[in-house]
Design a protein around this motif. Structure first.
Motif, mmCIF file in Angstrom:
data_model
loop_
_atom_site.group_PDB
_atom_site.id
_atom_site.type_symbol
_atom_site.label_atom_id
_atom_site.label_comp_id
_atom_site.label_asym_id
_atom_site.label_seq_id
_atom_site.Cartn_x
_atom_site.Cartn_y
_atom_site.Cartn_z
ATOM 1 N N MET A 84 0.831 -1.206 0.000
ATOM 2 C CA MET A 84 0.000 0.000 0.000
ATOM 3 C C MET A 84 0.862 1.251 0.000
ATOM 4 S SD MET A 84 -3.104 -0.766 2.653
ATOM 5 C CE MET A 84 -4.328 -2.014 2.339
ATOM 6 N N ASP A 85 0.201 2.362 -0.261
ATOM 7 C CA ASP A 85 0.855 3.659 -0.089
ATOM 8 C C ASP A 85 1.261 3.778 1.373
ATOM 9 O OD1 ASP A 85 0.339 6.728 0.775
ATOM 10 O OD2 ASP A 85 1.131 6.606 -1.274
ATOM 11 N N PRO A 86 2.467 4.212 1.665
ATOM 12 C CA PRO A 86 2.936 4.270 3.057
ATOM 13 C C PRO A 86 2.011 5.036 3.995
ATOM 14 C CG PRO A 86 4.751 4.639 1.556
ATOM 15 C CD PRO A 86 3.517 4.606 0.708
ATOM 16 N N LYS A 87 1.437 6.150 3.508
ATOM 17 C CA LYS A 87 0.554 6.943 4.374
ATOM 18 C C LYS A 87 -0.721 6.154 4.694
ATOM 19 C CE LYS A 87 2.075 11.540 2.903
ATOM 20 N NZ LYS A 87 1.666 12.830 2.296
ATOM 21 N N VAL A 88 -1.254 5.494 3.656
ATOM 22 C CA VAL A 88 -2.483 4.690 3.865
ATOM 23 C C VAL A 88 -2.176 3.512 4.774
ATOM 24 C CG1 VAL A 88 -4.241 3.287 2.724
ATOM 25 C CG2 VAL A 88 -3.410 5.385 1.633
ATOM 26 N N ALA A 89 -1.007 2.883 4.532
ATOM 27 C CA ALA A 89 -0.623 1.739 5.357
ATOM 28 C C ALA A 89 -0.450 2.154 6.813
ATOM 29 C CB ALA A 89 0.656 1.119 4.816
ATOM 30 N N ALA A 90 0.160 3.329 7.021
ATOM 31 C CA ALA A 90 0.345 3.829 8.384
ATOM 32 C C ALA A 90 -1.002 4.102 9.047
ATOM 33 C CB ALA A 90 1.204 5.097 8.344
ATOM 34 N N ARG A 91 -1.943 4.680 8.270
ATOM 35 C CA ARG A 91 -3.278 4.975 8.818
ATOM 36 C C ARG A 91 -3.982 3.688 9.227
ATOM 37 N NH1 ARG A 91 -6.718 7.975 11.643
ATOM 38 N NH2 ARG A 91 -8.853 7.780 10.887
ATOM 39 N N TYR A 92 -3.926 2.678 8.356
ATOM 40 C CA TYR A 92 -4.578 1.412 8.669
ATOM 41 C C TYR A 92 -3.918 0.723 9.864
ATOM 42 C CZ TYR A 92 -7.366 1.508 4.380
ATOM 43 O OH TYR A 92 -8.274 1.831 3.401
ATOM 44 N N THR A 93 -2.622 0.831 9.932
ATOM 45 C CA THR A 93 -1.902 0.217 11.057
ATOM 46 C C THR A 93 -2.294 0.854 12.367
ATOM 47 O OG1 THR A 93 -0.023 -0.262 9.608
ATOM 48 C CG2 THR A 93 0.389 -0.295 11.982
ATOM 49 N N THR A 94 -2.424 2.192 12.356
ATOM 50 C CA THR A 94 -2.849 2.911 13.578
ATOM 51 C C THR A 94 -4.241 2.478 13.990
ATOM 52 O OG1 THR A 94 -1.499 4.815 12.941
ATOM 53 C CG2 THR A 94 -3.232 5.171 14.586
ATOM 54 N N LEU A 95 -5.142 2.413 13.017
ATOM 55 C CA LEU A 95 -6.527 1.996 13.348
ATOM 56 C C LEU A 95 -6.592 0.570 13.868
ATOM 57 C CD1 LEU A 95 -8.412 3.581 10.281
ATOM 58 C CD2 LEU A 95 -8.483 4.357 12.657
ATOM 59 N N LEU A 96 -5.803 -0.289 13.242
ATOM 60 C CA LEU A 96 -5.774 -1.687 13.716
ATOM 61 C C LEU A 96 -5.234 -1.775 15.113
ATOM 62 C CD1 LEU A 96 -4.491 -3.397 10.453
ATOM 63 C CD2 LEU A 96 -6.663 -3.868 11.583
ATOM 64 N N THR A 97 -4.201 -0.992 15.404
ATOM 65 C CA THR A 97 -3.607 -1.001 16.745
ATOM 66 C C THR A 97 -4.594 -0.480 17.786
ATOM 67 O OG1 THR A 97 -1.415 -0.631 15.760
ATOM 68 C CG2 THR A 97 -1.666 -0.182 18.124
ATOM 69 N N ASP A 98 -5.319 0.589 17.437
ATOM 70 C CA ASP A 98 -6.310 1.164 18.369
ATOM 71 C C ASP A 98 -7.401 0.148 18.683
ATOM 72 O OD1 ASP A 98 -4.889 3.509 18.414
ATOM 73 O OD2 ASP A 98 -6.194 4.535 16.953
ATOM 74 N N GLN A 99 -7.878 -0.571 17.692
ATOM 75 C CA GLN A 99 -8.943 -1.561 17.896
ATOM 76 C C GLN A 99 -8.452 -2.736 18.733
ATOM 77 O OE1 GLN A 99 -10.996 -2.785 14.380
ATOM 78 N NE2 GLN A 99 -11.501 -0.692 13.749
ATOM 79 N N ILE A 100 -7.184 -3.139 18.505
ATOM 80 C CA ILE A 100 -6.623 -4.239 19.301
ATOM 81 C C ILE A 100 -6.518 -3.841 20.757
ATOM 82 C CG2 ILE A 100 -4.562 -5.624 19.679
ATOM 83 C CD1 ILE A 100 -4.138 -5.533 16.603
ATOM 84 N N GLU A 101 -6.097 -2.568 21.006
ATOM 85 C CA GLU A 101 -5.956 -2.074 22.392
ATOM 86 C C GLU A 101 -7.312 -1.961 23.064
ATOM 87 O OE1 GLU A 101 -3.854 1.580 22.072
ATOM 88 O OE2 GLU A 101 -1.891 0.618 21.762
ATOM 89 N N GLU A 102 -8.394 -1.646 22.316
ATOM 90 C CA GLU A 102 -9.730 -1.544 22.913
ATOM 91 C C GLU A 102 -10.202 -2.925 23.363
ATOM 92 O OE1 GLU A 102 -12.213 0.219 19.962
ATOM 93 O OE2 GLU A 102 -11.325 2.206 20.152
#
Length: 205
Positions: A187-205
């Motif tokens: 993926m585009d690095p910015k999009v990949a970073a955004r998705y990674t952040t969202l995935l991390t937030d959901q895992i922490e919840e």
């Protein structure tokens, strides 16, 4: 002396018997026949002899008093019986009203039970439909995930770039870690970073 006394007694007995016979044959029997004949004739002429006799007996003080007493007793007895009948009729009417009220209550309860049964059946059918729907959704998700996992990471990344963000993240969560990492790398690095952040937030919840 004894013979004279016996003869006198026999004479007195015969004399008394003769008087009884005279009364019976000359007075009583003819009188009975006359009364019967008069009753028959008057009845044939249409005269209500019984009412006439009743009127005559009422005119006689002793008979009238006795008859009146009997009539009063009969009337009192009839009145008492009528009171008992009225009382029983009232009780019967009350019982009939109570039975009608019970029947109405039972009918209402039966209707409510039928409505509850229908409602429960509808809920069970909805639950079955929902379970079937969820099962189908799960199968569909598994098919989609299997499709993406069998796809090359590059092609998968291009498709994910067109999906809505929340859907893309939800699907990425379903992938194996190795598949998810391979797609994010393409993926585009910015999009990949955004998705990674969202995935991390959901895992922490």
């Amino acid at each position: 002396m004894a013979n004279q006394k016996e003869l006198r007694e026999e004479y007195e007995e015969e004399k008394s018997y003769s008087k009884s016979k005279v009364f019976l044959f000359l007075i009583f029997i003819p009188a009975v026949f006359l009364i019967l004949a008069a009753y028959i004739v008057l009845t044939l002429l249409g005269v209500n002899v019984n009412d006439k006799v009743s009127g005559i007996t009422h005119a006689i003080p002793f008979v009238s008093s006795e008859q009146s007493q009997k009539n009063e007793n009969i009337q009192e007895s009839n009145e008492e019986i009528q009171k008992q009948v009225d009382s029983l009729q009232k009780k019967l009417s009350t019982k009939e009203k109570q039975i009608a009220a019970y029947e109405k209550t039972i009918t209402t309860k039966d209707r409510q039970m039928d409505e509850l049964k229908i409602e429960m059946r509808d809920m069970e059918e909805k639950a079955d439909d929902e379970a079937e729907k969820q099962k189908n959704n799960q199968l569909a998700k598994k098919d989609v995930i299997a499709t993406y996992e069998n796809m090359s990471p590059k092609n998968a990344a291009l498709i994910f770039a067109e999906l809505k963000e929340d859907k893309a993240v939800a699907m990425l969560k379903q992938f194996k870690a190795s598949t998810r990492t391979a797609i994010l790398e393409k993926m585009d690095p910015k999009v990949a970073a955004r998705y990674t952040t969202l995935l991390t937030d959901q895992i922490e919840e």
